[in-house]
Design a protein around this motif. Structure first.
Motif, PDB file in Angstrom:
ATOM      1  N   GLY A  81      82.458   5.838-106.536  1.00 32.79           N
ATOM      2  CA  GLY A  81      81.473   5.489-105.512  1.00 32.79           C
ATOM      3  C   GLY A  81      80.201   6.301-105.639  1.00 32.79           C
ATOM      4  O   GLY A  81      79.102   5.783-105.454  1.00 32.79           O
ATOM      5  N   LEU A  82      80.333   7.591-105.974  1.00 31.09           N
ATOM      6  CA  LEU A  82      79.145   8.426-106.124  1.00 31.09           C
ATOM      7  C   LEU A  82      78.305   7.986-107.323  1.00 31.09           C
ATOM      8  O   LEU A  82      77.086   7.830-107.214  1.00 31.09           O
ATOM      9  CB  LEU A  82      79.564   9.892-106.274  1.00 31.09           C
ATOM     10  CG  LEU A  82      80.118  10.567-105.017  1.00 31.09           C
ATOM     11  CD1 LEU A  82      80.630  11.956-105.347  1.00 31.09           C
ATOM     12  CD2 LEU A  82      79.046  10.640-103.922  1.00 31.09           C
ATOM     13  N   VAL A  83      78.959   7.791-108.463  1.00 33.94           N
ATOM     14  CA  VAL A  83      78.209   7.390-109.663  1.00 33.94           C
ATOM     15  C   VAL A  83      77.619   5.991-109.501  1.00 33.94           C
ATOM     16  O   VAL A  83      76.430   5.745-109.723  1.00 33.94           O
ATOM     17  CB  VAL A  83      79.116   7.472-110.905  1.00 33.94           C
ATOM     18  CG1 VAL A  83      78.373   6.967-112.141  1.00 33.94           C
ATOM     19  CG2 VAL A  83      79.580   8.908-111.124  1.00 33.94           C
ATOM     20  N   GLY A  84      78.494   5.052-109.094  1.00 33.36           N
ATOM     21  CA  GLY A  84      78.002   3.681-108.926  1.00 33.36           C
ATOM     22  C   GLY A  84      76.981   3.555-107.811  1.00 33.36           C
ATOM     23  O   GLY A  84      75.991   2.824-107.936  1.00 33.36           O
ATOM     24  N   GLY A  85      77.198   4.286-106.715  1.00 35.87           N
ATOM     25  CA  GLY A  85      76.228   4.240-105.620  1.00 35.87           C
ATOM     26  C   GLY A  85      74.879   4.810-106.009  1.00 35.87           C
ATOM     27  O   GLY A  85      73.839   4.285-105.613  1.00 35.87           O
ATOM     28  N   TRP A  86      74.880   5.882-106.818  1.00 35.71           N
ATOM     29  CA  TRP A  86      73.618   6.457-107.277  1.00 35.71           C
ATOM     30  C   TRP A  86      72.844   5.465-108.140  1.00 35.71           C
ATOM     31  O   TRP A  86      71.626   5.303-107.988  1.00 35.71           O
ATOM     32  CB  TRP A  86      73.904   7.743-108.044  1.00 35.71           C
ATOM     33  CG  TRP A  86      72.665   8.453-108.513  1.00 35.71           C
ATOM     34  CD1 TRP A  86      72.112   8.405-109.747  1.00 35.71           C
ATOM     35  CD2 TRP A  86      71.836   9.307-107.731  1.00 35.71           C
ATOM     36  NE1 TRP A  86      70.986   9.174-109.804  1.00 35.71           N
ATOM     37  CE2 TRP A  86      70.792   9.749-108.566  1.00 35.71           C
ATOM     38  CE3 TRP A  86      71.878   9.747-106.411  1.00 35.71           C
ATOM     39  CZ2 TRP A  86      69.791  10.611-108.127  1.00 35.71           C
ATOM     40  CZ3 TRP A  86      70.876  10.603-105.962  1.00 35.71           C
ATOM     41  CH2 TRP A  86      69.850  11.020-106.818  1.00 35.71           C
TER      42      TRP A  86
END
Length: 395
Positions: A81-86
């Protein structure tokens, strides 16, 4: 406005995406526990570290290894979620970054910059298009103000320069005709006063510093014609008025100035002999209209489009004794805009100009009493009447 620094929108969106994924994953694991694994064993022991090696063995999958497996899944969802959200937040905020860059360029430079955001319409592109439209209008407004300031400075400097020249001539020739000098100075001073009054009216209209009340445009037309009838008789111009009660909300003084300017302009830009001016009022459901037409020379559409600019004169006035200051239609345009109306100028096929002012109609109410039915006034048919001093003159 001073603000304390805070997290970027991209970081907020990233954390929001990651939190959503983690919460969704936790709810999914809770649902699996409640509906699939709760009945397989009544006891739940603390898992051994070696149980993490058996997470992906279907034969060993049970309540003992479900907790560490769930922790691994939640950790994976958090990182994902952090990588994809960024990445997603960066892509979504690219138009906003472009809008911000253009805003900074405009704030520190010329107003010619535009966003021109490509792609199909969405919220960001609607914002970009609205910002581009605002910049275009602002650029045009600033350019018009600069031209107006330059023209006003030139027009105000002219009478001062003429006055200085006349005084120098009188100083060098003490035996000259002082009466002619005084008459010339009076004319120059009158022109300067007219110009100053026109600029004040224009400023007042642009600032909308007036109170509104019901105004009947047909009464304004009759009053303007009565005021300018001596001028029309002097130059052989026929004034004709007809129409119906057309009530709007606005300033009586400014709307009378608007009507007077239109009629005065129609008289000044007319045929040298046997000219005609038609003044008509009409009312519809939600708008009222004032139309002023005059005979005259043939005008092109390109020339007509520039007549509302300050200090623009369409042609040389045939009656040079009433040359005006070139602000008549500019004031009309400003008063119309201040009353939320529209001004339309069009050349007449037979020569001359047609000017139409459309204003919002006043709410329905009992119509005011009028002195009589629509009338037709022909200049040579009645003697000249002395204009009332309190009424505005055409500018």
């Amino acid at each position: 406005m001073g603000r304390r620094p805070g997290p970027s929108v991209r970081l907020k969106l990233t954390l929001s995406y990651a939190a959503f994924l983690v919460i969704a994953g936790a709810l999914l694991l809770a649902a699996v526990w409640v509906f699939l694994l709760r009945g397989r064993s009544r006891s739940l022991s603390i898992p051994d570290p070696s149980d993490f090696l058996r997470v992906f063995d279907p034969s060993n999958f049970g309540p003992v290894v479900f907790v560490p497996a769930g922790i691994l899944v939640l950790a994976f969802l958090l990182v994902f979620g952090l990588v994809g959200g960024w990445i997603l937040a960066g892509r979504m905020l690219t138009p906003l970054i472009r809008i911000t860059d253009v805003t900074r360029k405009v704030a520190n430079g010329p107003l010619s910059h535009r966003i021109r955001l490509p792609g199909r319409r969405d919220e960001f592109r609607e914002l970009a298009d609205s910002f581009d439209t605002m910049l275009a209008r602002l650029e045009a407004h600033v350019a018009a103000q600069q031209r107006f300031a330059a023209n006003a400075s030139h027009e105000l400097r002219t009478p001062l320069a003429v006055t200085q020249a006349l005084l120098e001539v009188a100083r060098d020739d003490p035996d000259g005709d002082t009466r002619a000098l005084f008459e010339r100075l009076r004319q120059v001073n009158t022109r300067a006063i007219d110009l100053t009054e026109a600029l004040l009216v224009l400023s007042r209209a642009n600032q909308r510093s007036f109170t509104t009340e019901p105004v009947d445009l047909s009464l304004m037309a009759e009053e303007a014609i009565e005021t300018l009838l001596p001028l029309a008789e002097q130059h052989g111009v026929t004034l004709e008025t007809c129409g119906e009660t057309s009530t709007t909300l606005g300033s009586p003084a400014l709307l009378l100035q608007l009507t007077t300017n239109l009629v005065h302009n129609a008289i000044g830009h007319n045929l040298p002999h046997a000219g005609t001016v038609w003044v008509t009022t009409s009312a519809r459901t939600d708008t009222v209209a004032l139309t002023v037409e005059n005979t005259g020379e043939q005008l092109t559409a390109a020339l007509v489009a520039t007549l509302t600019e300050p200090f623009q004169r369409g042609t040389d006035r045939l009656h040079t004794g009433h040359a005006g200051v070139g602000l008549g239609l500019a004031i009309v345009n400003s008063i119309t805009q201040a009353h939320d109306g529209t001004l339309t100028l069009a050349p007449r096929p037979a020569g001359g100009l047609r000017v139409t002012v459309c204003l919002p109609a006043a709410p329905a109410r009992t119509p005011p009493e009028r002195p009589g039915p629509a009338s037709v006034r022909t200049a040579p048919a009645r003697p000249a009447a002395r204009p009332r001093p309190e009424r505005p003159r055409g500018i």
